[in-house]
Design an enzyme around this catalytic site. Structure first.
Site, PDB file in Angstrom:
ATOM      1  N   LYS A 257      -0.215 -11.920   7.704  1.00 31.15           N
ATOM      2  CA  LYS A 257       0.750 -11.082   8.376  1.00 31.15           C
ATOM      3  C   LYS A 257       0.417 -10.851   9.771  1.00 31.15           C
ATOM      4  CE  LYS A 257       1.633  -8.058   4.181  1.00 31.15           C
ATOM      5  NZ  LYS A 257       2.811  -8.315   4.092  1.00 31.15           N
ATOM      6  N   ARG A 331       3.607 -10.311  -6.835  1.00 31.29           N
ATOM      7  CA  ARG A 331       4.200 -10.934  -8.151  1.00 31.29           C
ATOM      8  C   ARG A 331       3.348 -11.669  -8.924  1.00 31.29           C
ATOM      9  NH1 ARG A 331       8.883 -13.542  -4.831  1.00 31.29           N
ATOM     10  NH2 ARG A 331       8.415 -11.866  -3.123  1.00 31.29           N
TER      11      ARG A 331
HETATM   12  N1  BES Z   1       3.131  -5.845   0.117  1.00 24.98           N
HETATM   13  C1  BES Z   1       3.960  -6.553   0.825  1.00 24.98           C
HETATM   14  C2  BES Z   1       5.408  -5.980   0.773  1.00 24.98           C
HETATM   15  C3  BES Z   1       5.703  -4.696   1.447  1.00 24.98           C
HETATM   16  C4  BES Z   1       6.251  -4.931   3.026  1.00 24.98           C
HETATM   17  C5  BES Z   1       5.455  -3.538   1.033  1.00 24.98           C
HETATM   18  C6  BES Z   1       6.527  -3.738   3.576  1.00 24.98           C
HETATM   19  C7  BES Z   1       5.647  -2.344   1.844  1.00 24.98           C
HETATM   20  C8  BES Z   1       5.994  -2.407   3.098  1.00 24.98           C
HETATM   21  C9  BES Z   1       4.392  -7.782  -0.316  1.00 24.98           C
HETATM   22  O1  BES Z   1       3.157  -8.461  -0.592  1.00 24.98           O
HETATM   23  C10 BES Z   1       4.689  -8.857   0.856  1.00 24.98           C
HETATM   24  O2  BES Z   1       4.249  -9.248   1.857  1.00 24.98           O
HETATM   25  N2  BES Z   1       5.860  -9.617   0.736  1.00 24.98           N
HETATM   26  C11 BES Z   1       6.406 -10.457   1.333  1.00 24.98           C
HETATM   27  C12 BES Z   1       6.991 -11.587   0.449  1.00 24.98           C
HETATM   28  C13 BES Z   1       7.705 -12.757   1.114  1.00 24.98           C
HETATM   29  C14 BES Z   1       6.497 -13.458   1.691  1.00 24.98           C
HETATM   30  C15 BES Z   1       8.534 -13.500   0.093  1.00 24.98           C
HETATM   31  C16 BES Z   1       7.485  -9.897   2.093  1.00 24.98           C
HETATM   32  O3  BES Z   1       8.381  -8.801   1.764  1.00 24.98           O
HETATM   33  O4  BES Z   1       7.737 -10.262   3.269  1.00 24.98           O
HETATM   34 ZN    ZN Z   2       1.892  -9.522   0.446  1.00 19.97          ZN
END
Ligand code: BES
Ligand code: ZN
Ligand code: ZN
Length: 483
Positions: A257, A331
């Site tokens: 991230k 997921r």
């Molecule tokens: N934990 C995050 C989702 C999230 C984002 C929770 C902001 C709370 C606030 C999750 O694991 C994630 O990073 N999801 C990605 C998925 C993508 C790579 C398909 C996302 O949402 O960007």
């Molecule tokens: Zn994530």
């Protein structure tokens, strides 16, 4: 903070201050003694106004609804918390006097007064110790004292379950590892009636072929834990299984991230924290259901042994998963936990997760998404959980979006081929791990928006909000009433 119910006339109740809710902006209410002062103070019935000469705090609420009362009570608390007021009295007349109204006021005070201040070296003292609710009615008709007391008790239980969940989410990632979650779950089981806890380590996960879960953990210095809490009262009517995403930290893994997005990712354990709060609430409310919480606790980190984009994982259910982004890790953990959860033969299966940023983009920061295959069930959940004050929106799966998670090399891809509809495609991914016989009893709740907030709103302080706890407890409570 203690709550007391009395049927004494409000005038004869001794307290340092009185709270008066104002619904009628013409101020036609016999409890409003300070109309003239309002003019001088420029108070038009909105927000909170303290009138020192009469030791009264007035709080305007637009409607007599549960959540307005929560907000109102929390505003009153905010206005007096740093004053030397130890006791506050309120007449239930203002609030229509039913159990839910009294429960909501109690929740408002307890949610609004939550603080996570263990890392602050200095804290402002709070004086308020006691709230006394008088059931004196306008025309001297009193509400049933037992009902009022039940409202207090339920409000206390539900708010304390929510605040318990907030404490878990707010704790820092250095301290709050999967092992710490396992310890908290075990301690919780010791404390509660009819609750037991089993904790499974990485060897068990290997034996169970939970390879998707294990892959997410691989680069972490902290081992994973699968935590199984069970609340089992005598003569339980239904078996309900909650599954919670317990990412004690989500760095994104090798699909790292960006710095700004990594911040707050200690909150990625909110689904698991909510499930723990629900077990606490369910046991204290003595709900007539057998309730399980399956928590998938791990970090998502980077390192030489990290799982990689391009890997293919063979999940517990046998479904193979192409990893295209290691940040779509929730997921993967849930896929294996949902498979484990279905072995318990649930009558109702609910997963809770801070699953997608797309859900926050789509619904805003205040609303959780409700997904699943059963239209009726999703809408029933929405309706029956409404009085909790948690906001929900039902999102629909469709065949076009289902196409987007197909993989060239495996049974399914962990990311969709389009960047649109990300909250739903994540839900569709999970659906792949739900067996046919459970398709219609499954609900997926994406709580990514409301679980954690960087600025206070309503009765939520900045930080964790305990999202998921109240809406599910209200839903369970409503179901219990129908038995
Ligand atoms: N934990 C995050 C989702 C999230 C984002 C929770 C902001 C709370 C606030 C999750 O694991 C994630 O990073 N999801 C990605 C998925 C993508 C790579 C398909 C996302 O949402 O960007
Ligand atoms: Zn994530
Ligand atoms: Zn995550």
């Amino acid at each position: 903070m203690k709550f007391q119910i009395t049927d004494k006339n409000i005038g004869s109740v001794k307290a340092d201050c009185e709270l008066v809710f104002i619904i009628d902006k013409n101020f036609e209410n016999k409890f409003i003694k300070d109309k003239e002062a309002f003019e001088f103070l420029g108070f038009d019935g909105e927000g909170a106004q303290l009138v020192q000469s009469s030791n009264t705090i007035y709080v305007g609420i637009p409607k007599l609804e549960a959540d307005e009362l929560r907000l109102g009570a929390s505003k009153a608390y905010g206005a007096i918390k740093n004053l030397k007021i130890k006791s506050l009295k309120v007449a239930s007349y203002h609030v229509g006097c039913d159990r839910l109204s009294i429960q909501s006021i109690v929740e408002g005070f307890l949610l609004g007064s939550y603080e996570f201040n263990k890392y602050k070296s200095k804290n402002k003292p709070v004086s308020l110790e006691e709230v006394i609710i008088s059931t004196q009615e306008l025309n001297d008709v009193k509400i049933d004292l037992d009902k009022a007391k039940k409202g207090v008790k339920q409000g206390e239980i539900i708010a304390s379950a929510t605040n318990f969940s907030k404490d878990i989410v707010n704790e820092i990632p250095e301290i709050y590892t999967p092992l710490k979650m396992a310890k908290d779950a075990k301690d919780l089981a010791k404390e509660l009636k009819n609750v037991t806890c089993k904790v499974y380590d990485e060897k068990f996960l290997e034996k169970e072929k939970m390879n998707a879960f294990l892959a997410v953990n691989r680069a972490s210095a902290n081992p994973p834990r699968l935590i199984h809490l069970t609340y089992k009262p005598k003569d339980a009517k239904k078996r309900i299984v909650f599954v919670g995403k317990g990412l004690t930290y989500d760095s994104g893994g090798l699909s790292l991230k960006p710095a700004d997005y990594m911040l707050t990712m200690k909150s990625d354990k909110s689904g698991a924290a909510a499930a723990m709060g629900i077990i606490k609430g369910a046991s204290e409310l003595n709900l007539p259901f057998e309730i399980h919480a399956i928590l998938g606790a791990t970090e998502n980190m980077i390192g030489g042994n990290a799982y990689k984009p391009d890997d293919v994982l063979i999940s517990r259910s046998g479904v193979t998963i192409e990893v295209r982004n290691t940040d779509a890790e929730g997921r993967l953990v849930l896929a294996d936990c949902l498979s484990f959860a279905q072995d318990l033969k649930p009558d109702l299966l609910i997963d809770m997760a801070t699953l997608t940023g797309a859900c926050v983009v789509g619904l805003g920061e205040y609303t959780s998404a409700i997904m699943g295959n059963n239209e009726e069930l999703k809408h029933e959940f929405k309706t029956k959980s409404k009085a909790s004050g948690e906001l929900t929106t039902v999102l629909e799966f469709n065949p076009h979006l289902r196409e987007l998670v197909k993989s060239q090399i495996a049974d399914i891809s962990n990311t969709a081929s389009s960047r649109y509809g990300g909250a739903i495609t994540a839900g569709i991914f999970l659906d792949k791990f739900i067996k046919d016989e459970y398709k219609d009893i499954w609900i997926h709740q994406d709580i990514a928006g409301p679980a954690y907030t960087e600025k206070a709103w309503g009765y939520n302080q900045s930080g964790a909000t305990g999202a998921g706890v109240r809406m599910n407890l209200y839903y369970l409570n409503a179901m219990a009433k129908e038995l």
